[in-house]
Motif scaffolding. Structure first.
Motif, mmCIF file in Angstrom:
data_model
loop_
_atom_site.group_PDB
_atom_site.id
_atom_site.type_symbol
_atom_site.label_atom_id
_atom_site.label_comp_id
_atom_site.label_asym_id
_atom_site.label_seq_id
_atom_site.Cartn_x
_atom_site.Cartn_y
_atom_site.Cartn_z
ATOM 1 N N LEU A 87 10.571 0.060 1.432
ATOM 2 C CA LEU A 87 11.190 1.196 0.868
ATOM 3 C C LEU A 87 10.210 2.223 0.889
ATOM 4 C CD1 LEU A 87 13.423 2.493 -0.747
ATOM 5 C CD2 LEU A 87 12.649 1.231 -2.816
ATOM 6 N N PHE A 88 9.169 2.053 0.350
ATOM 7 C CA PHE A 88 8.301 3.094 0.061
ATOM 8 C C PHE A 88 7.664 3.656 1.178
ATOM 9 C CE2 PHE A 88 8.594 1.850 -4.452
ATOM 10 C CZ PHE A 88 8.589 3.018 -5.024
ATOM 11 N N SER A 89 7.752 2.749 2.372
ATOM 12 C CA SER A 89 7.258 3.457 3.724
ATOM 13 C C SER A 89 8.173 4.299 4.273
ATOM 14 C CB SER A 89 6.949 2.051 4.549
ATOM 15 O OG SER A 89 6.692 2.749 5.975
ATOM 16 N N GLY A 90 9.533 4.152 3.877
ATOM 17 C CA GLY A 90 10.726 4.515 4.543
ATOM 18 C C GLY A 90 10.705 6.177 3.504
ATOM 19 N N LEU A 91 10.403 5.968 2.221
ATOM 20 C CA LEU A 91 10.333 7.216 1.532
ATOM 21 C C LEU A 91 9.331 8.145 2.015
ATOM 22 C CD1 LEU A 91 11.074 5.499 -2.011
ATOM 23 C CD2 LEU A 91 12.686 6.878 -0.677
ATOM 24 N N LEU A 92 8.195 7.749 2.171
ATOM 25 C CA LEU A 92 7.107 8.634 2.789
ATOM 26 C C LEU A 92 7.774 9.174 4.027
ATOM 27 C CD1 LEU A 92 4.205 6.200 2.325
ATOM 28 C CD2 LEU A 92 4.445 8.497 1.442
ATOM 29 N N SER A 93 8.532 8.583 4.975
ATOM 30 C CA SER A 93 9.055 9.279 5.947
ATOM 31 C C SER A 93 10.080 9.949 5.667
ATOM 32 C CB SER A 93 9.643 8.127 7.018
ATOM 33 O OG SER A 93 8.768 7.215 7.594
ATOM 34 N N LEU A 94 10.835 9.928 4.601
ATOM 35 C CA LEU A 94 11.868 10.846 4.135
ATOM 36 C C LEU A 94 11.230 12.145 3.651
ATOM 37 C CD1 LEU A 94 14.651 11.739 3.159
ATOM 38 C CD2 LEU A 94 14.423 10.321 1.122
ATOM 39 N N MET A 95 10.199 11.956 2.996
ATOM 40 C CA MET A 95 9.602 13.370 2.218
ATOM 41 C C MET A 95 8.938 13.941 3.344
ATOM 42 S SD MET A 95 10.314 12.892 -0.884
ATOM 43 C CE MET A 95 9.368 14.113 -1.876
ATOM 44 N N ALA A 96 8.385 13.400 4.564
ATOM 45 C CA ALA A 96 7.665 14.119 5.659
ATOM 46 C C ALA A 96 8.816 14.707 6.253
ATOM 47 C CB ALA A 96 7.027 12.976 6.474
ATOM 48 N N ALA A 97 10.052 14.182 6.570
ATOM 49 C CA ALA A 97 11.153 14.860 7.039
ATOM 50 C C ALA A 97 11.413 16.168 6.308
ATOM 51 C CB ALA A 97 12.443 13.967 7.203
ATOM 52 N N PRO B 144 0.780 -1.154 0.056
ATOM 53 C CA PRO B 144 -0.045 0.108 -0.135
ATOM 54 C C PRO B 144 0.759 1.092 0.067
ATOM 55 C CG PRO B 144 -0.150 -1.114 2.174
ATOM 56 C CD PRO B 144 0.520 -2.032 1.348
ATOM 57 N N SER B 145 2.100 1.249 0.447
ATOM 58 C CA SER B 145 2.972 2.505 0.395
ATOM 59 C C SER B 145 3.211 2.747 -0.754
ATOM 60 C CB SER B 145 4.007 1.958 1.313
ATOM 61 O OG SER B 145 3.791 1.985 2.931
ATOM 62 N N VAL B 146 3.258 1.859 -1.792
ATOM 63 C CA VAL B 146 3.549 2.246 -3.026
ATOM 64 C C VAL B 146 2.604 3.380 -3.649
ATOM 65 C CG1 VAL B 146 4.364 1.647 -5.431
ATOM 66 C CG2 VAL B 146 5.125 0.242 -3.502
ATOM 67 N N ARG B 147 1.413 2.792 -3.329
ATOM 68 C CA ARG B 147 0.507 3.884 -4.104
ATOM 69 C C ARG B 147 0.288 5.026 -3.284
ATOM 70 N NH1 ARG B 147 -4.833 4.390 -6.410
ATOM 71 N NH2 ARG B 147 -4.580 2.125 -7.681
ATOM 72 N N ALA B 148 0.593 4.911 -1.791
ATOM 73 C CA ALA B 148 0.503 6.276 -1.179
ATOM 74 C C ALA B 148 1.353 7.131 -1.356
ATOM 75 C CB ALA B 148 0.391 5.828 0.495
ATOM 76 N N PHE B 149 2.685 6.587 -1.847
ATOM 77 C CA PHE B 149 3.725 7.384 -2.237
ATOM 78 C C PHE B 149 3.163 8.336 -3.497
ATOM 79 C CE2 PHE B 149 7.368 8.834 -4.332
ATOM 80 C CZ PHE B 149 8.194 9.446 -3.314
ATOM 81 N N PHE B 150 2.888 7.606 -4.401
ATOM 82 C CA PHE B 150 2.888 8.329 -5.805
ATOM 83 C C PHE B 150 1.359 9.070 -5.556
ATOM 84 C CE2 PHE B 150 5.750 4.880 -7.368
ATOM 85 C CZ PHE B 150 6.465 5.722 -7.803
ATOM 86 N N GLU B 151 0.558 8.748 -5.036
ATOM 87 C CA GLU B 151 -0.543 9.788 -4.655
ATOM 88 C C GLU B 151 -0.186 10.837 -3.769
ATOM 89 O OE1 GLU B 151 -4.225 6.644 -4.056
ATOM 90 O OE2 GLU B 151 -3.139 7.324 -2.247
ATOM 91 N N ALA B 152 0.669 11.033 -3.143
ATOM 92 C CA ALA B 152 1.292 12.163 -2.364
ATOM 93 C C ALA B 152 2.298 12.840 -3.179
ATOM 94 C CB ALA B 152 1.954 11.674 -0.973
ATOM 95 N N PHE B 153 3.096 12.111 -3.616
ATOM 96 C CA PHE B 153 4.326 12.827 -4.524
ATOM 97 C C PHE B 153 4.329 12.478 -5.867
ATOM 98 C CE2 PHE B 153 5.168 12.091 0.015
ATOM 99 C CZ PHE B 153 5.327 13.204 0.419
ATOM 100 N N GLY B 154 3.426 12.066 -6.552
ATOM 101 C CA GLY B 154 3.829 11.697 -7.753
ATOM 102 C C GLY B 154 3.797 12.689 -8.715
#
Length: 421
Positions: A295-305, A81-91
């Protein structure tokens, strides 16, 4: 107050004003920062970036489906689910590249080519080049928390924290406790006196008439001593050690960028950062799927940071940072006899953030998962075009960072379609 502390404070003040993006000054390419996230072992692009469901020559994953999120075609799966969540937020600020040719199937060589565009072993990598260009403004221009590093002749700009926190141990003094022989620690005032003396001596050696080589060496020594003093000032400001997770590395990266300590930070993800964590020669799907989700869960954390941390030239780091996510190779189109996938020289990667021409996928492959040529200016398929190589992508990253690609690889064209005009 140090320059980096002043700039960070100024960025926070601008963010507090809540100015709309249109009212903020555009970030200069030379002010852009970079985070490289390396995934060692070779990921399978057809599990996220390349939806090849209509291709009979590709083994796709059970339960997966094609989806388009923010204009980017992806492989969607309920276990990720984190893959879709990432591209929804930052695509809207992300660009996927397919059909990137690596020219090898050996881990070490592919890593070198992906990071430098060359297999010579002598060329500095993209983070080192970008960091070196900003060396006068940063203490550790290119900081490596994990992953490969190829400093070439730009080693003066590159620093590794060490897998066991060696850099932090040196700064705190706890490295003395690692010796098998008891070491007597000097007092802090005495240490400061010695440091200042060595700094003055290094500066004095850098002056005067000498050969070109001696001038370069003594100049680097003097700069290194200045950086040591800057690092010691950071002892009570930041901690360079991490637990190896991408989320923790992201926090250290954001702090280093915000404080003006570094311009580029390299992180590693996959099996705790161990070498070849993605190397799924057997049971490919059960190995790759959780790695992509993590990976994409961590990338969501990175973008939030990045969004929540002041920048040095813009209100937040998200306004001035480019994130590059890559692995050294792809994997074969079909599963082998043990349901694994072997090494493949055609790869995918993606870039997100500042300076990126987002909401699109560039590059493609044919029915055998071999790259099609593209027009480097537009990124669109072109039979008379160029097979996309790591060097074309790396030079585009240098352009985003304000470095002239012609000074690095003369005669090689950058992937201009990647760069937001």
């Amino acid at each position: 107050m140090h320059r980096r502390q002043f700039l960070a404070g100024a960025g926070a003040a601008l963010a507090a004003l809540g100015l709309p993006l249109a009212a903020r000054a555009a970030t200069s390419p030379t002010d852009r920062k970079f985070v490289f996230v390396f995934n060692p072992g070779g990921w399978d692009p057809t599990r996220v970036f390349a939806p090849e469901f209509s291709n009979p020559n590709v083994s796709m994953e059970a339960g997966a489906a094609r989806a388009t999120v923010s204009g980017i075609p992806i492989v969607d799966h309920p276990a990720r689910p984190s893959v879709r969540a990432f591209f929804e937020a930052f695509g809207s600020q992300s660009l996927v590249l397919n059909g990137v040719m690596v020219r090898s199937i050996a881990h070490e060589i592919c890593s070198m080519i992906m990071m430098t565009g060359s297999s010579s072993g002598l060329s500095p990598d993209w983070p080192a080049i970008l960091g070196y260009a900003d060396r006068s403004r940063t203490t550790l221009p290119s900081l490596v928390l994990g992953g490969p590093s190829y400093p070439g002749d730009l080693g003066v700009a590159v620093a590794r924290t060490g897998n066991n926190g060696q850099l932090e141990a040196l700064l705190s003094g706890s490295a003395l406790d690692m010796s098998d022989v008891a070491v007597r620690e000097i007092s802090r005032p005495a240490e400061n006196v010695i440091d200042r003396y060595l700094q003055r001596r290094a500066a004095a050696r850098a002056l005067g008439t000498k050969s070109e080589l001696e001038a370069a060496l003594t100049g680097d020594l003097s700069a290194a001593m200045d950086e040591v003093m800057d690092l010691k000032d950071l002892r009570y400001t930041m901690d360079f050690s991490t637990d190896g997770t991408l989320t923790q590395q992201a926090q250290v990266a954001a702090q280093a960028l915000s404080l003006g300590v570094s311009r580029t930070v390299t992180l590693a993800h996959g099996n705790g950062g161990a070498a070849f964590g993605w190397d799924t020669h057997a049971d490919n799907d059960n190995g790759q799927s959780p790695l992509f989700e993590d990976l994409f869960s961590g990338l969501l954390s990175l973008m939030a940071a990045l969004q929540g941390t002041p920048g040095t030239s813009a209100p937040t780091l998200a306004d001035e940072t480019t994130v590059v996510v890559l692995s050294e190779m792809g994997r074969t189109p079909l599963l082998n006899e043990v349901l694994g996938k072997d090494h493949w020289p055609y790869n995918s990667m993606f870039i997100a953030g500042a300076g990126v021409n987002g909401s699109q996928t560039l590059g493609s492959t044919d029915g055998s998962l071999i790259a099609n040529p593209i027009d480097l200016k537009t990124g669109r398929p072109d039979p008379a075009g160029t097979i996309l190589g790591c060097e074309h992508v790396g030079l585009a990253l240098l352009k985003i960072g304000g470095v002239d690609p012609g000074t690095v690889l003369p005669g090689v064209d950058a992937l201009d379609a990647l760069v937001r005009g």
